[in-house]
Design a protein around this motif. Structure first.
Motif, short mmCIF file in Angstrom:
data_model
loop_
_atom_site.label_atom_id
_atom_site.label_comp_id
_atom_site.label_asym_id
_atom_site.label_seq_id
_atom_site.Cartn_x
_atom_site.Cartn_y
_atom_site.Cartn_z
N SER B 222 -3.39 -0.87 -3.00
CA SER B 222 -2.84 -0.72 -1.67
C SER B 222 -1.39 -0.28 -1.44
CB SER B 222 -3.12 -1.66 -0.58
OG SER B 222 -2.65 -2.82 -1.10
N PRO B 224 1.01 1.31 -3.89
CA PRO B 224 1.35 2.32 -4.95
C PRO B 224 2.91 2.30 -5.10
CG PRO B 224 0.88 3.66 -2.92
CD PRO B 224 0.67 2.18 -2.56
N ILE B 225 3.18 2.23 -6.70
CA ILE B 225 4.53 2.15 -6.89
C ILE B 225 5.09 3.70 -7.13
CG2 ILE B 225 6.35 1.87 -8.67
CD1 ILE B 225 4.01 -0.66 -9.48
N VAL B 226 5.87 3.84 -6.46
CA VAL B 226 6.30 5.57 -6.23
C VAL B 226 7.84 5.45 -6.98
CG1 VAL B 226 7.02 7.31 -4.76
CG2 VAL B 226 5.15 6.02 -4.16
#
Lengths: 228, 228, 228
Positions: B222, B224-226
């Motif tokens: 839930s 997300p690593i951006v």
């Protein structure tokens, strides 16, 4: 209903338990790695699939649980589960074996459930219900224990339909005067053949497809695609 | 089998129900916040864990459900669940308490299940099966109600193994002539000690680890690593 | 306990089964598209909701399963499920119908469960327990079959509370000398009214909200918002 009480021979009941145990363990072995199902987990699933149908049948009939009256049921289920697990590497490639075993197992449990219910004196409709519950109950318990979507609800409708068709044929032919053994054999054949035809007609394996879909969904949500 | 029908004393049965209720509520309280389990949810889980084992045992034995014959079972389970909930803040830091209680609870339900089955006249193997189902049944129901993976399938193998070992010791020592009470005490000790040693040997708590893993997975998907 | 054995009239039992079947099918129809529940799946859920309460009640009482003694139970449940499915397009817009039906169904199963338990001679507390299990059991089975979070654990506390309140009123008024029929009617009214008031007081539908929340959570995790 003047015929003597129908008694499923021990060897026949154990055959269903054994085939169920092998099938359950084969099914569960397919998940090693994905869901970290350890060896004991596979044996538990084999036992649940092998013994679940008979337990549910006798609970619904409110009679002594046959599965509890002999040492052989649990021993057979566990031995079958171990056998299924050991053979999984070979059989997993032959998915047809899992499906074929499964078709015979639901046929056997459906026929035993409906005929035992009729022998006890239940009306035809609940007798069919008992047969269907006995046939699909093991797989419902399996899915709950494994945390999978309950197969008969989604892709496995063919399951319940095949089981119901065989049990209806059994109950109807009995109602029209066929001896219970002949009716049970007819029911077993109808369920098994419908289930096999359903799978063949779909070409691929319904249950396996569902599992792949699930796997893909998990991967999609945990690996977000990022475009800068 | 010439000994008189084994009757589990009410106080002993209620002790198992009460410890199960406390343990279940402690376990469930750990989820408040994450899964929005309200107070009633915690009480339901405590009751399910406290009463589940005895209900499953008597259903498998097809005898009158002892849990239904007295007002004290449900009252004890609910009171224990409330106690567990109130003490959760204190005990949650002492995870060892949850694990220790749990080890005693599966030991008690396993010993009661197997000895009642033997007293009724079941063969040894199904008697062990009844004991194991009584021991782990409460936790299976708990996991299904809470939507968790069924613990005995994944990280909780030690659970089923500990329960089975105690029940086998009970059934074997009874088969070799030990009085049922002594055999039951031996079985209880074996299950509890194996379960505790298994947890100590693993250092951390198997079930808690599984829950953390689950929590991490949810967060990963839930948030997300951006990277731009 | 000198009154003659309480027999729930067949028409009343079938009414509960039928309303449960319609309600279950309406509920399940709401998922077509999202979870690919096919027609048979909807019928299975309707049948499970319609028949689950009575089956659980009689299993807990360890008596002959009434649901298995007549052809009409399964026929009613399946026909009601089909009716619910056909009317789903109309009724789905009227969510109030689902909720109102549901309130009556848990009231009926709770009243039947507790009064049958009292008639058999169970003490008051387990009689209430049987009633609550009969009232909520169908929805628990429904959630397990559909792979949903068990509603009574999360947003559905009102459910169990309403069922328990009605069953307690029934058991208390019976203990204070009211005839069982009058007590059962009082219990039915209390459960239904509390459940309806709880929903009205919350304005929106608790269970539906939970489902939307679930849907949103899934979308959130599978469609990551990326800001470069």
């Amino acid at each position: 209903m003047t015929e003597p009480l129908f008694l499923i021979p021990l060897w026949a009941d154990l055959l269903a338990v054994g085939l169920g145990g092998v099938q359950g363990a084969l099914f569960a072995s397919g998940f090693v790695g994905q869901r970290r199902l350890d060896l004991l987990g596979v044996v538990i699933i084999g036992t649940v699939v092998g013994m679940g149908g008979g337990l549910i049948r006798d609970l619904l009939l409110n009679v002594e649980l046959a599965t509890m009256q002999s040492n052989w049921y649990l021993l057979t289920a566990v031995a079958a589960a171990l056998l299924g697990m050991l053979l999984a590497n070979t059989f997993q490639r032959l998915n047809a074996v899992i499906v074929a075993l499964d078709a015979v197992v639901i046929g056997l449990f459906g026929a035993f459930g409906t005929s035992k219910a009729l022998a006890i004196g239940l009306p035809e409709v609940p007798a069919v219900f008992v047969g269907v519950c006995a046939a699909v109950g093991g797989s419902v318990l399996r899915d709950v224990f494994m945390g999978l979507p309950v197969a008969i609800m989604h892709v496995g409708s063919l399951y319940a339909v095949a089981a119901a068709a065989g049990c209806v044929v059994l109950a109807l032919s009995h109602a029209f005067g066929a001896p219970l053994l002949a009716a049970a054999i007819a029911g077993l054949i109808v369920t098994t053949v419908i289930r096999l035809l359903a799978v063949l007609f779909d070409i691929s394996l319904p249950e396996q497809r569902a599992l792949y879909r699930r796997k893909v969904a998990v991967e999609t949500s945990s690996i977000p695609i990022v475009r800068p």
